[in-house]
Design an enzyme around this catalytic site. Structure first.
Site, PDB file in Angstrom:
ATOM      1  N   ARG A 177      70.595  80.018  48.527  1.00 15.05           N
ATOM      2  CA  ARG A 177      69.368  80.774  48.325  1.00 15.05           C
ATOM      3  C   ARG A 177      68.922  81.389  49.648  1.00 15.05           C
ATOM      4  NH1 ARG A 177      66.910  75.619  45.230  1.00 15.05           N
ATOM      5  NH2 ARG A 177      67.832  75.932  43.186  1.00 15.05           N
ATOM      6  N   VAL A 185      71.031  75.985  41.351  1.00 15.84           N
ATOM      7  CA  VAL A 185      71.455  74.940  40.411  1.00 15.84           C
ATOM      8  C   VAL A 185      72.422  75.519  39.364  1.00 15.84           C
ATOM      9  CG1 VAL A 185      70.605  73.232  38.730  1.00 15.84           C
ATOM     10  CG2 VAL A 185      69.167  73.881  40.639  1.00 15.84           C
ATOM     11  N   THR A 186      72.228  76.787  39.020  1.00 13.01           N
ATOM     12  CA  THR A 186      73.038  77.401  37.970  1.00 13.01           C
ATOM     13  C   THR A 186      74.311  78.022  38.519  1.00 13.01           C
ATOM     14  OG1 THR A 186      71.023  77.800  36.727  1.00 13.01           O
ATOM     15  CG2 THR A 186      72.936  79.105  36.082  1.00 13.01           C
ATOM     16  N   VAL A 229      56.441  66.156  48.160  1.00 13.88           N
ATOM     17  CA  VAL A 229      56.978  65.734  49.463  1.00 13.88           C
ATOM     18  C   VAL A 229      58.369  65.105  49.333  1.00 13.88           C
ATOM     19  CG1 VAL A 229      54.741  65.476  50.622  1.00 13.88           C
ATOM     20  CG2 VAL A 229      55.669  63.562  49.306  1.00 13.88           C
ATOM     21  N   LEU A 269      56.803  70.501  50.620  1.00 10.59           N
ATOM     22  CA  LEU A 269      56.091  70.503  51.900  1.00 10.59           C
ATOM     23  C   LEU A 269      56.914  69.755  52.946  1.00 10.59           C
ATOM     24  CD1 LEU A 269      53.141  71.203  53.084  1.00 10.59           C
ATOM     25  CD2 LEU A 269      52.837  68.729  52.999  1.00 10.59           C
ATOM     26  N   ASP A 270      57.599  68.691  52.522  1.00  9.11           N
ATOM     27  CA  ASP A 270      58.381  67.851  53.443  1.00  9.11           C
ATOM     28  C   ASP A 270      59.447  68.636  54.192  1.00  9.11           C
ATOM     29  OD1 ASP A 270      59.289  67.902  50.626  1.00  9.11           O
ATOM     30  OD2 ASP A 270      61.072  66.861  51.397  1.00  9.11           O
ATOM     31  N   HIS A 293      66.852  73.725  36.097  1.00 11.37           N
ATOM     32  CA  HIS A 293      65.701  72.892  36.454  1.00 11.37           C
ATOM     33  C   HIS A 293      66.160  71.473  36.755  1.00 11.37           C
ATOM     34  CE1 HIS A 293      62.922  75.769  34.002  1.00 11.37           C
ATOM     35  NE2 HIS A 293      63.564  76.371  34.970  1.00 11.37           N
ATOM     36  N   THR A 294      65.837  71.006  37.941  1.00 12.76           N
ATOM     37  CA  THR A 294      66.287  69.679  38.372  1.00 12.76           C
ATOM     38  C   THR A 294      65.199  68.637  38.165  1.00 12.76           C
ATOM     39  OG1 THR A 294      67.306  70.919  40.164  1.00 12.76           O
ATOM     40  CG2 THR A 294      67.463  68.528  40.295  1.00 12.76           C
ATOM     41  N   ARG A 310      67.820  96.061  18.500  1.00 15.86           N
ATOM     42  CA  ARG A 310      67.767  95.662  17.078  1.00 15.86           C
ATOM     43  C   ARG A 310      69.151  95.493  16.449  1.00 15.86           C
ATOM     44  NH1 ARG A 310      63.701 100.365  16.370  1.00 15.86           N
ATOM     45  NH2 ARG A 310      65.145 101.030  17.983  1.00 15.86           N
ATOM     46  N   ASP A 363      63.104  78.576  41.079  1.00 15.96           N
ATOM     47  CA  ASP A 363      63.522  77.352  41.782  1.00 15.96           C
ATOM     48  C   ASP A 363      62.402  76.734  42.606  1.00 15.96           C
ATOM     49  OD1 ASP A 363      66.070  77.906  40.754  1.00 15.96           O
ATOM     50  OD2 ASP A 363      66.540  79.175  42.480  1.00 15.96           O
TER      51      ASP A 363
HETATM   52  P1  GDP Z   1      63.095  74.933  39.136  1.00 20.24           P
HETATM   53  O1  GDP Z   1      64.132  75.911  38.719  1.00 20.24           O
HETATM   54  O2  GDP Z   1      61.780  75.600  39.438  1.00 20.24           O
HETATM   55  O3  GDP Z   1      62.926  73.789  38.193  1.00 20.24           O
HETATM   56  O4  GDP Z   1      63.588  74.310  40.523  1.00 20.24           O
HETATM   57  P2  GDP Z   1      65.093  73.834  40.889  1.00 20.24           P
HETATM   58  O5  GDP Z   1      65.349  72.546  40.252  1.00 20.24           O
HETATM   59  O6  GDP Z   1      66.055  74.953  40.668  1.00 20.24           O
HETATM   60  O7  GDP Z   1      64.988  73.716  42.462  1.00 20.24           O
HETATM   61  C1  GDP Z   1      64.057  72.891  43.072  1.00 20.24           C
HETATM   62  C2  GDP Z   1      64.795  71.871  43.966  1.00 20.24           C
HETATM   63  O8  GDP Z   1      63.879  71.262  44.839  1.00 20.24           O
HETATM   64  C3  GDP Z   1      65.422  70.746  43.174  1.00 20.24           C
HETATM   65  O9  GDP Z   1      66.590  70.329  43.828  1.00 20.24           O
HETATM   66  C4  GDP Z   1      64.362  69.651  43.242  1.00 20.24           C
HETATM   67  O10 GDP Z   1      64.907  68.331  43.105  1.00 20.24           O
HETATM   68  C5  GDP Z   1      63.832  69.862  44.623  1.00 20.24           C
HETATM   69  N1  GDP Z   1      62.417  69.508  44.802  1.00 20.24           N
HETATM   70  C6  GDP Z   1      61.378  69.716  43.959  1.00 20.24           C
HETATM   71  N2  GDP Z   1      60.217  69.342  44.556  1.00 20.24           N
HETATM   72  C7  GDP Z   1      60.542  68.901  45.795  1.00 20.24           C
HETATM   73  C8  GDP Z   1      59.778  68.428  46.906  1.00 20.24           C
HETATM   74  O11 GDP Z   1      58.565  68.337  46.858  1.00 20.24           O
HETATM   75  N3  GDP Z   1      60.491  68.082  48.028  1.00 20.24           N
HETATM   76  C9  GDP Z   1      61.840  68.174  48.104  1.00 20.24           C
HETATM   77  N4  GDP Z   1      62.441  67.843  49.233  1.00 20.24           N
HETATM   78  N5  GDP Z   1      62.584  68.625  47.088  1.00 20.24           N
HETATM   79  C10 GDP Z   1      61.946  68.997  45.954  1.00 20.24           C
HETATM   80  P1  IMO Z   2      64.809  78.951  37.392  1.00 16.82           P
HETATM   81  O1  IMO Z   2      64.203  78.759  36.030  1.00 16.82           O
HETATM   82  C1  IMO Z   2      66.258  81.684  40.487  1.00 16.82           C
HETATM   83  C2  IMO Z   2      67.704  85.603  39.150  1.00 16.82           C
HETATM   84  C3  IMO Z   2      69.199  85.779  39.373  1.00 16.82           C
HETATM   85  C4  IMO Z   2      69.255  87.288  39.559  1.00 16.82           C
HETATM   86  C5  IMO Z   2      68.211  87.799  38.585  1.00 16.82           C
HETATM   87  C6  IMO Z   2      68.781  88.251  37.241  1.00 16.82           C
HETATM   88  O2  IMO Z   2      65.821  77.948  37.783  1.00 16.82           O
HETATM   89  O3  IMO Z   2      63.739  79.167  38.407  1.00 16.82           O
HETATM   90  P2  IMO Z   2      69.847  86.989  35.155  1.00 16.82           P
HETATM   91  O4  IMO Z   2      71.040  86.115  35.074  1.00 16.82           O
HETATM   92  O5  IMO Z   2      68.580  86.358  34.687  1.00 16.82           O
HETATM   93  O6  IMO Z   2      70.058  88.341  34.522  1.00 16.82           O
HETATM   94  O7  IMO Z   2      69.681  87.288  36.737  1.00 16.82           O
HETATM   95  O8  IMO Z   2      67.321  86.725  38.363  1.00 16.82           O
HETATM   96  N1  IMO Z   2      67.334  84.385  38.397  1.00 16.82           N
HETATM   97  C7  IMO Z   2      66.892  83.259  38.966  1.00 16.82           C
HETATM   98  N2  IMO Z   2      66.740  82.915  40.246  1.00 16.82           N
HETATM   99  N3  IMO Z   2      65.912  80.807  39.538  1.00 16.82           N
HETATM  100  C8  IMO Z   2      66.032  81.141  38.232  1.00 16.82           C
HETATM  101  O9  IMO Z   2      65.603  80.348  37.226  1.00 16.82           O
HETATM  102  C9  IMO Z   2      66.565  82.405  37.887  1.00 16.82           C
HETATM  103  N4  IMO Z   2      66.836  83.035  36.729  1.00 16.82           N
HETATM  104  C10 IMO Z   2      67.282  84.255  37.049  1.00 16.82           C
HETATM  105  O10 IMO Z   2      69.626  85.084  40.520  1.00 16.82           O
HETATM  106  O11 IMO Z   2      68.823  87.631  40.857  1.00 16.82           O
HETATM  107 MG    MG Z   3      66.056  76.543  39.249  1.00  9.77          MG
END
Ligand code: GDP
Ligand code: IMO
Ligand code: MG
Length: 456
Positions: free
Chosen positions: A336, A330-331, A445, A363-364, A70-71, A176, A42
């Site tokens: 968090r 998100v899922t 930001v 950073l914001d 992923h957002t 397998r 995330d």
């Molecule tokens: P990912 O799983 O790595 O793609 O990240 P996620 O989408 O699960 O979580 C990142 C969250 O932070 C999302 O809600 C994004 O819209 C938000 N986000 C990403 N970059 C920034 C940033 O620079 N500033 C702020 N405030 N939010 C951000």
């Molecule tokens: P993105 O791509 C945050 C965490 C779960 C749990 C552990 C195992 O959005 O960054 P699983 O269902 O994979 O067997 O869960 O891994 N986890 C994540 N945490 N972001 C993710 O993906 C994650 N994918 C798995 O919360 O602790």
């Molecule tokens: Mg995520």
């Protein structure tokens, strides 16, 4: 906006064959650009991929499944992707789900349909699915839940999985006995026999598991026909993409380094390689074709689920990061856990991935803090340790050494270039890149595309 594809992403240049030599020339081809999570997930990978995907020809997922979330925020609209590569938004690029991904077919189509309602168009025509990818069945998801309950009962602690069936599906693969996309599209009677055997296997381990096999097979047959036009031999597809005319190919990592099955905080990890090796095995491409590897990290740390988290702040600072950062999964919709940036894990992630640059997001969120801490070393029995401990008992015992920075107490969300950032924020960023030894290429930001300061 000028983007960030360096000359490294273009064709790999080869030494010309010496005059008179008959040996074939090794045309190594194009290089892929990789985006990987450097913490516990995330970090904002979706946003970084979206930024690069506007100029990409192909965007690939190579591992994980719909445990990822992923957002991407475009024109004020928020999309969330779980199995679909975030690049699917770009109508000019192809999205590819590689062999290393585990696919829950109902989840894939639900996700596409849901995003269609938000305005995503023609995604089924832009999606390629590897025939070697393994399938996550509904019962894998049920088993994921049962295993969590068992862990809780036996050891008093579950992993806190997303219950998307990821662990059980990768277990079937490693044992397998798993079924792949090519099996689903092959002889359906053979597929049905193997499906029933797989169900029996899990029922022998989990007697409470009930599966309506005939109903499942009927649904799978329908999914097979919807999927068929998208399916290709992934290895050959990538080979052609790498060896044809210059192409910009992006790989979107899911999950993150500290959740990697080999290098993460085992057993509180996911079941795939979320580090750079997973790119080669999950797409079937040679290491020579890996170009830039961009690590994505938040300006602080978060973790969903259970497991060690040395810089976690179970106090007002942690709560502020959680609420200001809207730190909710998100899922799964879970809150968090939050804490200070941990440069020990960032250096560890860099040892494994060899980042060529870093995107520092959110950073914001730190804008209002009086002071900001950064974990710079772990100590055991008063002595600094140079490595990241494998053993969870030890990781729970480490004492974190912090560097403290004064907060900048200024709104950075409107900053669009380095000079717009307050000096104290610049100082914070410079300290991070110097400590890890990797340049920071972007600073986030805000949520939207424009809120990404590009440094070089
Ligand atoms: P990912 O799983 O790595 O793609 O990240 P996620 O989408 O699960 O979580 C990142 C969250 O932070 C999302 O809600 C994004 O819209 C938000 N986000 C990403 N970059 C920034 C940033 O620079 N500033 C702020 N405030 N939010 C951000
Ligand atoms: P993105 O791509 C945050 C965490 C779960 C749990 C552990 C195992 O959005 O960054 P699983 O269902 O994979 O067997 O869960 O891994 N986890 C994540 N945490 N972001 C993710 O993906 C994650 N994918 C798995 O919360 O602790
Ligand atoms: Mg995520």
């Amino acid at each position: 906006m000028s983007l960030s594809w360096s000359s490294k992403d273009q064709k790999i240049t080869n030494q010309p064959a010496a005059a008179g030599q008959k040996r074939p020339r090794n045309d190594a081809g194009n290089r892929v650009t990789v985006v990987l999570g450097a913490q516990w997930g995330d970090e904002g990978k979706g946003k970084v991929v979206d930024l690069l995907a506007t100029e990409a020809d192909i965007v690939c997922r190579c591992q994980g499944g719909n445990n990822a979330g992923h957002t991407v925020v475009v024109d004020g609209k928020e999309y969330d992707f779980h199995l679909l590569p975030s690049g699917i938004i770009n109508t000019k690029s192809i999205s590819l789900i590689g062999n290393g991904v585990v696919i829950h077919l109902p989840g894939l189509f639900e996700e596409g349909d849901k995003n269609e309602k938000k305005g995503l168009r023609g995604w089924e025509k832009r999606l390629i699915v590897s025939d070697r990818a393994h399938i996550v069945f509904d019962f894998h998801q049920v088993v994921d839940g049962l295993q969590e309950t068992e862990r809780q009962a036996q050891e008093g602690k579950s992993i806190g999985t997303t219950k998307k069936g990821i662990g059980p599906a990768y277990s079937s693969k490693a044992s397998r006995i798993g079924l792949r996309v090519c099996d689903l599209l092959g002889d359906f009677s053979d597929f049905s026999t193997r499906f029933k055997n797989l169900v029996r296997h899990y029922q022998s381990m989990h007697p409470s598991l009930t599966v309506d096999t005939e109903d499942q097979l009927k649904k799978l047959k329908d999914y097979a026909e919807r999927l068929r036009p998208m399916v290709r031999d992934g290895v050959y597809y990538m080979y052609e993409a790498l060896h044809g005319p210059p192409k910009r190919i992006l790989v979107e990592g899911a999950n993150a380094a500290l959740l990697d099955i080999d290098f993460g905080t085992y057993p509180f990890v996911t079941s795939s390689n979320c580090t750079v090796g997973g790119v080669c095995t999950g797409l079937g491409i040679p290491p020579l074709n890996i170009g830039d590897v961009f690590g994505v990290a938040k300006a602080y740390s978060t973790r969903v689920g259970i497991g060690a988290f040395p810089t976690e702040q179970l106090n007002a600072a942690g709560e502020l990061l959680q609420t200001r950062g809207h730190e909710v999964g998100v899922t799964t919709g879970r809150k968090r856990r939050c804490g200070w940036l941990d440069l020990v894990i960032m250096r560890y992630a860099h040892m494994i991935n060899g980042f060529t640059a870093i995107a520092l997001t959110k950073l914001d969120i730190l804008d209002v803090l009086d002071e900001i801490k950064v974990g710079i070393a772990y100590k055991l029995n008063g002595k600094r340790i140079p490595h990241f401990p494998a053993n969870m008992d030890i990781l729970h015992k480490v004492e974190v050494e912090y560097e403290t920075f004064p907060g900048w107490k200024t709104d950075t969300s409107t900053a669009r270039k380095w000079n717009d950032l307050p000096a104290k924020a610049q100082n914070y960023i410079r300290f991070i890149e110097n400590h890890i030894g990797v340049p920071i290429k972007w600073v986030g930001v805000g949520k939207s595309r424009e809120c990404m300061i590009q440094m070089f």
